[in-house]
Design a protein around this motif. Structure first.
Motif, PDB file in Angstrom:
ATOM      1  N   SER A 147      20.585 -24.549 -52.895  1.00 40.44           N
ATOM      2  CA  SER A 147      20.183 -23.152 -53.126  1.00 40.44           C
ATOM      3  C   SER A 147      18.844 -22.855 -52.476  1.00 40.44           C
ATOM      4  N   ALA A 148      17.892 -23.795 -52.583  1.00 44.24           N
ATOM      5  CA  ALA A 148      16.574 -23.584 -51.989  1.00 44.24           C
ATOM      6  C   ALA A 148      16.667 -23.468 -50.474  1.00 44.24           C
ATOM      7  N   VAL A 149      17.423 -24.368 -49.853  1.00 45.96           N
ATOM      8  CA  VAL A 149      17.576 -24.332 -48.395  1.00 45.96           C
ATOM      9  C   VAL A 149      18.253 -23.037 -47.955  1.00 45.96           C
ATOM     10  N   ALA A 150      19.303 -22.632 -48.690  1.00 49.59           N
ATOM     11  CA  ALA A 150      20.031 -21.413 -48.326  1.00 49.59           C
ATOM     12  C   ALA A 150      19.146 -20.181 -48.436  1.00 49.59           C
ATOM     13  N   MET A 151      18.305 -20.118 -49.462  1.00 52.49           N
ATOM     14  CA  MET A 151      17.448 -18.944 -49.632  1.00 52.49           C
ATOM     15  C   MET A 151      16.382 -18.871 -48.540  1.00 52.49           C
ATOM     16  N   ILE A 152      15.874 -20.041 -48.130  1.00 49.22           N
ATOM     17  CA  ILE A 152      14.904 -20.060 -47.037  1.00 49.22           C
ATOM     18  C   ILE A 152      15.557 -19.640 -45.722  1.00 49.22           C
ATOM     19  N   ALA A 153      16.787 -20.125 -45.515  1.00 52.72           N
ATOM     20  CA  ALA A 153      17.496 -19.860 -44.257  1.00 52.72           C
ATOM     21  C   ALA A 153      18.320 -18.580 -44.307  1.00 52.72           C
ATOM     22  N   MET A 154      18.117 -17.742 -45.316  1.00 57.84           N
ATOM     23  CA  MET A 154      18.977 -16.577 -45.494  1.00 57.84           C
ATOM     24  C   MET A 154      18.994 -15.626 -44.288  1.00 57.84           C
ATOM     25  N   PRO A 155      17.845 -15.380 -43.618  1.00 59.06           N
ATOM     26  CA  PRO A 155      17.933 -14.504 -42.431  1.00 59.06           C
ATOM     27  C   PRO A 155      18.912 -15.036 -41.383  1.00 59.06           C
TER      28      PRO A 155
END
Length: 535
Positions: free
Chosen positions: A105-113
Motif C-alpha cells: 500500500s505504501a509503495v502504491a500510494m507513493i507511485a500513484m501518479p
C-alpha cells in the motif's frame, strides 16, 4: 445438496441486501455527479483498490487460503491437524500478510501518479482531471489493506461454514458510501464544485474498509476464535500459500484483470465513458454477485472436503448441482437485462446530472456486458475444481489466453464501436475462459457434463425463450413510463419483473426445467424457518 442450498441462500440473501444498497449508492452517485470530470476521477480512484480486492483478497488469497486452512482444521491431530494447527497457520499467515499489505500500500500510494498515468494518461488532456484522480486514488487506497484482512477473517469463518459475517460486510461499505455521497452533496451546496463530492466519497471508501475490518474482527472473536499478532516468519505452510497465491492471482481473476484492461481503454474515450461503464456494470454485478460469488464461496470448502476424502463422485455431484443452480438463475437474468436495459437505466439512473443521452449509452453497454453473464458466474464454479486440488497453475493459462483475446478484440472494436465494443470484448473473453476451464476439467476427469445436466439446461433455455418473448412484447408498450414520475417508474418496472418472472417459472415448471428435489429443499427450509420464528 441441502448444505449447498443452505449456504448459497445465506450468502446470496445477504449479498442481495448489499447489492440493493450498492444500487442505491450508484443511483445517488449518478444524480449527484453525473458522468463528468469528477465522476470519472472518482471511478478510477475506486477502481484501483476495488479491483485489487476482487483480484487478490477475494480471489487469489481466498481460493488458496480456505482449502489449506480447511485441511488443517479438519485433519486429524496425528497428521498435524486440528484446532491448534489451524489457529497456528492463521496466526502465521496474518503476521506475514499484514506486512505485505503495509509495504504494498505504501509503495502504491507513493507511485500513484505513475499508476494513474499508465491507466489513464489521457486524463492529462483535461485540466485538473489527472491531478484529482491521483489525489482521490491515494485517499482510497488504504481500503485495500483493510478489505484484504477482511478476506482473511472471512476465510477463517467460511471454513467453519459461518458464511453470514463475510457476506454482510459489503453492506457496511455501501452504507458508508451512501453517507459519503449525501455529506458531499450537502457540503457542495450551491457552489457546483463536484470535486467536493468526489473527495467526500474517497474518504468514505477508506472509512468503510476500517468499519468492515472491525466488524469481521468482532465476528471472529464472537465465534470463539483468537488471532494473535506475531513477528512474521516464513513457515513451510506460509511459503506454500505464497506459491499458490502467485499463479492464482492471475488465474482466479480474469474478470478483474479485464477491468484494468477496460479501464485503460475507457479512459481514452470521451469524458464520462468510464463512469457509464462502471454504472452499467452495477446492473451486471447484481446477479453476478448474488449467484456467482455465493456459489463460488459456498462450493470451495465443500469441494475441498470431498476431494480430501477421496470422494470423486460426491465432488462431481456438488459441481453439477452448482452448475444447474447457476444457469437456472443467470440465463433468465441475462435475457431480462438485455431486453429491458433501456427501462432499467431510464428508471434508475436518469435524473439530476445524469441525462437521457447518458442513459441511452449506458443501456447499450449493459446489453453487451450481460452477454457474458452466464460465463462470469460459471467461472466461479469451475475455478474451485482446480483450487480445491491446489492446482492454481492451469487457470493461469486459460486466463492468459482469454486476456490476450480480450486485448486483441479491444484494439479492433474500441475505435469502431467505442465503449459498447469494449464491454462486448469483456463478455467474449470471459466466455472463452469458461470454455477452456471446462475442457481441462473434462479431460482430467474432474468434472463432466451429464445427460441429466444438459437436459435440464436445455429446458431452462426453453423457459427463458418464453420469458424473453413476453418482455420483448411489453417493452415498447410501457416505454412512456420508464422515465416518468416515481410512481410510473415503479409500476412499469414492477410489471416487467413480475410478468417476466411468472412466465419463466411457469414455463420452467411445465417443461421440467426445475429440479423438484431442489424445490422441496427450499420449501422445507422456508417451513423450518417459519416454525423457528413462531417458537
Amino acid at each position: 445438496m441441502s448444505s449447498l442450498v443452505r449456504s448459497v441462500g445465506t450468502i446470496g440473501g445477504l449479498t442481495l441486501v448489499s447489492r440493493i444498497f450498492g444500487f442505491v449508492r450508484d443511483m445517488l452517485l449518478a444524480r449527484v455527479l453525473g458522468a463528468g470530470l469528477a465522476a470519472d476521477a472518482y471511478q478510477l480512484a475506486f477502481t484501483l483498490p476495488n479491483t485489487f480486492r476482487r483480484l487478490f483478497a477475494e480471489g487469489a488469497f481466498s481460493v488458496a487460503f480456505v482449502p489449506m486452512y480447511s485441511r488443517a482444521l479438519h485433519g486429524s491431530e496425528s497428521e498435524g491437524g486440528g484446532e491448534a494447527a489451524a489457529a497456528r497457520f492463521a496466526d502465521d499467515v496474518l503476521a506475514v500478510f499484514l506486512w505485505v499489505l503495509l509495504v504494498f500500500s505504501a509503495v502504491a500510494m507513493i507511485a500513484m501518479p505513475a499508476i494513474v498515468w499508465i491507466l489513464a494518461r489521457d486524463y492529462q488532456d483535461v485540466p485538473g482531471k489527472f491531478e484529482l484522480a491521483v489525489l482521490l486514488s491515494r485517499i482510497t487506497f488504504p481500503y485495500l489493506g483493510f478489505i484484504s484482512l477482511v478476506a482473511m477473517l472471512s476465510g477463517v469463518l467460511n471454513a467453519r461454514a459461518r458464511f453470514a459475517p463475510g457476506a454482510f460486510a459489503p453492506v457496511l461499505l455501501n452504507i458508508v458510501l451512501i453517507a459519503g455521497i449525501v455529506a458531499g452533496w450537502k457540503l457542495r451546496g450551491d457552489s457546483g464544485d463536484d470535486r467536493i463530492v468526489a473527495l467526500a466519497l474517497a474518504i468514505s471508501v477508506s472509512v468503510a474498509g476500517l468499519a468492515q475490518f472491525a466488524y469481521l474482527w468482532w465476528a471472529v472473536r464472537r465465534a470463539g476464535l483468537r488471532l494473535h499478532l506475531r513477528l512474521p516468519k516464513l513457515t513451510p505452510e506460509v511459503r506454500r500459500l505464497g506459491m499458490l497465491i502467485l499463479p492464482a492471482t492471475f488465474g482466479a481473476g480474469i474478470y478483474q484483470i479485464s477491468q484494468f484492461v477496460d479501464t485503460f481503454f475507457a479512459t481514452s474515450l470521451p469524458q464520462g465513458s468510464l463512469t457509464l461503464l462502471k454504472l452499467a456494470d452495477r446492473l451486471n454485478q447484481m446477479p453476478l454477485g448474488i449467484v456467482g460469488i455465493a456459489l463460488g464461496t459456498a462450493i470451495l470448502p465443500m469441494l475441498a472436503r470431498h476431494i480430501h476424502a477421496g470422494d470423486a463422485a460426491e465432488a462431481q455431484r456438488l459441481q453439477s448441482n452448482a452448475f444447474e443452480m447457476a444457469t437456472l438463475l443467470t440465463l433468465p437474468a441475462a435475457a431480462a437485462l438485455a431486453i429491458c436495459a433501456p427501462a432499467f437505466t431510464a428508471a434508475f439512473f436518469v435524473g439530476g446530472k445524469f441525462t437521457d443521452a447518458d442513459g441511452a449509452i449506458m443501456a447499450n453497454i449493459v446489453v453487451a456486458l450481460v452477454a457474458g453473464l452466464p460465463a462470469y458466474v460459471i467461472v466461479k464454479i469451475l475455478n474451485p475444481g482446480f483450487f480445491a486440488r491446489e492446482d492454481t497453475r492451469t487457470p493461469v493459462w486459460t486466463a492468459l489466453a482469454s486476456l490476450i483475446v480480450n486485448i486483441a478484440i479491444n484494439l479492433y472494436v474500441v475505435r469502431r464501436f467505442g465503449i459498447v465494443g469494449l464491454a462486448g470484448a469483456t463478455a467474449v473473453s470471459a466466455s472463452l475462459n469458461c470454455l477452456l476451464l471446462y475442457i481441462v476439467l473434462h479431460r482430467r476427469g474432474w468434472f463432466h457434463f451429464t445427460a441429466r445436466l444438459a437436459s435440464r439446461i436445455a429446458r431452462q433455455i426453453v423457459a427463458v425463450a418464453a420469458m424473453a418473448a413476453l418482455l420483448w412484447w411489453m417493452m415498447p408498450r410501457l416505454a412512456p413510463h420508464y422515465a416518468g414520475s416515481a410512481f410510473e417508474r415503479v409500476w412499469s418496472l414492477s410489471a416487467l419483473v413480475v410478468a417476466g418472472g411468472a412466465v419463466f417459472f411457469a414455463a420452467a415448471f411445465l417443461v421440467g426445467a426445475l429440479d423438484k428435489e431442489l424445490l422441496a429443499m427450499l420449501t422445507r427450509r422456508r417451513r423450518t424457518g417459519a416454525a423457528t420464528t413462531k417458537e
